[in-house]
Motif scaffolding. Structure first.
Motif, short mmCIF file in Angstrom:
data_model
loop_
_atom_site.label_atom_id
_atom_site.label_comp_id
_atom_site.label_asym_id
_atom_site.label_seq_id
_atom_site.Cartn_x
_atom_site.Cartn_y
_atom_site.Cartn_z
N THR B 178 0.83 -1.20 0.00
CA THR B 178 0.00 0.00 0.00
C THR B 178 0.87 1.25 0.00
N THR B 179 1.92 1.22 0.81
CA THR B 179 2.81 2.39 0.86
C THR B 179 3.48 2.60 -0.49
N ARG B 181 2.32 1.82 -3.39
CA ARG B 181 1.34 2.39 -4.31
C ARG B 181 1.16 3.86 -4.03
N ALA B 182 1.12 4.21 -2.76
CA ALA B 182 0.97 5.62 -2.40
C ALA B 182 2.17 6.42 -2.91
N ARG B 184 3.95 5.80 -5.54
CA ARG B 184 3.79 6.02 -6.99
C ARG B 184 2.72 7.06 -7.27
N ALA B 185 1.68 7.05 -6.44
CA ALA B 185 0.62 8.03 -6.62
C ALA B 185 1.16 9.44 -6.42
N ASP B 188 2.99 10.73 -9.35
CA ASP B 188 2.16 11.15 -10.47
C ASP B 188 1.53 12.51 -10.25
N ASP B 189 1.04 12.76 -9.06
CA ASP B 189 0.28 13.98 -8.84
C ASP B 189 0.25 14.30 -7.34
N ALA B 192 -3.30 15.66 -6.06
CA ALA B 192 -4.38 14.68 -6.02
C ALA B 192 -4.12 13.69 -4.88
N ALA B 193 -2.85 13.34 -4.69
CA ALA B 193 -2.53 12.42 -3.61
C ALA B 193 -2.90 13.04 -2.28
N ILE B 198 -3.44 11.19 1.37
CA ILE B 198 -2.09 10.65 1.52
C ILE B 198 -1.22 11.78 2.08
N ILE B 203 5.19 10.48 3.27
CA ILE B 203 5.66 9.77 2.09
C ILE B 203 7.07 10.22 1.71
N GLU B 303 8.57 5.08 -17.81
CA GLU B 303 7.19 5.28 -18.16
C GLU B 303 7.13 6.31 -19.27
#
Lengths: 271, 309
Positions: B178-179, B181-182, B184-185, B188-189, B192-193, B198, B203, B303
């Motif tokens: 989960t961490t 994924r957070a 990576r989130a 990205d933004d 939004a995170a 989050i 993080i 990416e």
């Protein structure tokens, strides 16, 4: 709108200043009842997004600050909380322009929404199933990277992601932006179902006045950082001023653009 | 044939070490979208801390066992890197939420100088050595397959295995938890995170800690090979072509990029070198990176920059 019960969210004459100099909100007050759908309406730069950001505490990232007034959630002051703490209290914002995590798959996007939850995998999986239930389109696209999905799917993904946090209240910023009218209808339809079936409260910021008034039960019209008019959605929809300035209709029917130059109905709230 | 294989294996092992440095870049870029110029300084800082603690701790505590002293020194250096991560988040990143990538990049450049300065002040600027008991003697393998067998440097082999293990763990962490994924989130933004709850501060702290540990491992390995000195911070420059080749956002990319560059350097030096006068090893990696920038700017596994129109 009964005044007897305390509203879920009570915003009391807040003032927001960006960068220490730019005064954007000049005393905005409104309240959102539990289980309601309330719309903040107005044109570009009216202060809708700023209002939502003030509530969700995302202002700081934009160098904005609430300098006056109070924001209370169930009578608890929330101005000093971080966005994460607010999410834990059940208030989550869906940002304008969707903001999905482009490189994550739709399903991963949804799962990030459950980051703050501590109630275990099973409960999260249950919510995920529910979100897929409301947004069947997302299920078919669950393995694709979010950036490759359509605008409507991204909007659904953003709303679904917020729902994964199990919120009591969703702040929805401009959900119609850049979407075809049909998709807008679909998105708003889902919002209504979520409101009626799940009891989620919505605070909506919309430029698309027509659509918003159709789905909201109460509306506030913002102009230049002030609330200039408020009322039940059905009353606003038939109000002459609203029709003229926001719905593009008037009693006289369509006017020639030449006439508009000469005559504009005077906004009654400007004295 | 034996000689070719020896060169190849030597290259692979050198490449693994480049990967380790590149990994630091990739981690921070993946999780915060910042290209961290301070990675080299962090390697130096961590290695300095490790080298000094491994002599200080036995003095302070009167320890006899070198192994125990090394373990304690490693932990202490790790703690120092965590402290660095905390300070970086607290004093720098926290104030730069939602700023342009270039602003953040300049900030990390500043961090690099500050770290080098503080490292020199705290730990002294002499040349130190780290002795973690890595086996130094080379071994012969496959003697019955080839004439003369293959000569392999045990130290390189151990280092490469450690690097490979670290990479595997990190890849799992990013993809499966989960961490992760957070993280990576957030990459990205940011906003939004933040909007879905989050906590950016936590993080960023986590990712700088992880990068600090990677820097420490890289520092210990490089330090025990080359000695700890100021020039260690330039090993980061070796990591640059690796991330360009492998892609800034891909952990496996950092590894494979490192291996390609390690092997490429060694093979080209040995086989092309004599033809054009040698010295290829020094510029080969940069040349390759340049070609990649022209043909495939996101690298082998990076990416794609996805732009909806």
């Amino acid at each position: 709108m009964t005044e007897a019960t305390t509203p879920l969210l009570q915003v009391n004459s807040i003032e927001v200043i960006y960068n220490h100099v730019i005064l954007v909100l000049k005393g905005v007050s409104f309240s959102v009842p539990e289980g309601g759908v309330v719309a903040l309406l107005g044109g570009n730069g009216a202060g809708k997004t700023t209002t939502l950001r003030a509530v969700s505490n995302l202002l700081r990232g934009e160098r904005g600050e609430v300098t006056k007034g109070t924001i209370a959630l169930r009578d608890e002051r929330i101005e000093a909380l971080t966005p994460a703490e607010l999410v834990l209290r059940g208030v989550i914002q869906v940002m304008e322009g969707r903001h999905c995590f482009g490189h994550l798959s739709i399903e991963e996007n949804l799962l990030t929404g459950a980051y703050t939850r501590r109630d275990g995998k099973a409960a999260i999986a249950e919510t995920l199933a529910k979100v897929y239930d409301y947004f069947p389109r997302l299920k078919t696209r669950r393995k694709s990277q979010a950036a490759y999905t359509s605008g409507g799917e991204q909007q659904m993904c953003a709303i679904g992601r917020a729902l994964m946090a199990n919120p009591r209240m969703v702040l929805l910023d401009e959900p119609s932006m850049g979407l075809a009218p049909q998709i807008v209808d679909e998105v708003f339809g889902i919002v209504r179902r979520l409101n009626q079936q799940e009891g989620v409260t919505f605070l909506l910021a919309e430029q698309n006045t027509n659509m918003a008034l159709r789905y909201a039960d109460f509306g506030y019209i913002l102009e230049n950082g002030r609330v200039v008019m408020e009322g039940a959605a059905k009353d606003l929809a038939i109000n002459e001023d609203v029709k003229e300035f926001y719905l593009g209709l008037s009693t006289v029917g369509r006017k020639s653009f030449r006439d508009i130059k000469h005559y504009r109905r005077r906004k009654r709230w400007l004295s | 044939m034996g000689f070719f294989l020896e060169t190849l294996i030597g290259g692979l092992m050198a490449g693994m070490l480049y990967s380790l440095v590149a990994l630091g870049f990739v981690l921070i870029f993946k999780a915060s979208g910042v290209f961290n110029f301070a990675q080299g300084a962090m390697v130096l800082f961590a290695a300095l801390a490790m080298a000094r603690f491994s002599t200080w701790i036995p003095q302070w505590l009167g320890l006899e066992s070198a192994a125990l002293a090394n373990v304690l020194a490693f932990l202490a250096a790790g703690a120092v890197m965590f402290l660095v991560a905390w300070l970086v988040e607290r004093l720098v990143l926290r104030h730069l939420v939602n700023q342009e990538g270039a602003t953040l990049l300049m900030a990390t450049l500043g961090i690099a100088y500050i770290l080098e300065g503080i490292g020199g002040t705290l730990f002294g600027s002499d040349i130190y050595k780290i002795d973690v008991g890595m086996p130094k003697e080379p071994v012969m393998i496959l003697e019955h397959v080839f004439d003369g067998g293959l000569l392999i440097n045990k130290e390189d082999f151990v280092a490469a295995s450690i690097a490979a293990l670290l990479v595997a763990l990190l890849a799992l962490f990013f993809q499966k938890t989960t961490t992760g994924r957070a993280l990576r989130a957030v990459a990205d933004d940011h906003q939004a995170a933040q909007s879905i709850g989050i906590p950016l501060h936590r993080i960023w702290f986590i990712v700088w800690c992880v990068a600090g540990v990677v820097a420490l491992v890289a520092g210990v390995i490089w330090g025990s090979k080359l000695g700890v000195q100021f020039s260690l911070s330039t090993v980061a420059l070796r990591g640059l072509p690796v991330v360009i080749l492998g892609g800034l956002t891909s952990i496996p990319g950092a590894i494979i990029g490192g291996l390609i560059i390690g092997v490429g350097e060694k093979l080209s030096e040995v086989y092309l070198g004599p033809l054009i006068g040698g010295g290829i090893e020094i510029w080969f990696a940069y040349q390759l990176a340049l070609v990649f920038l022209l043909l495939r700017p996101q690298g082998l596994f990076g990416e794609k920059i996805i732009d909806r129109v």
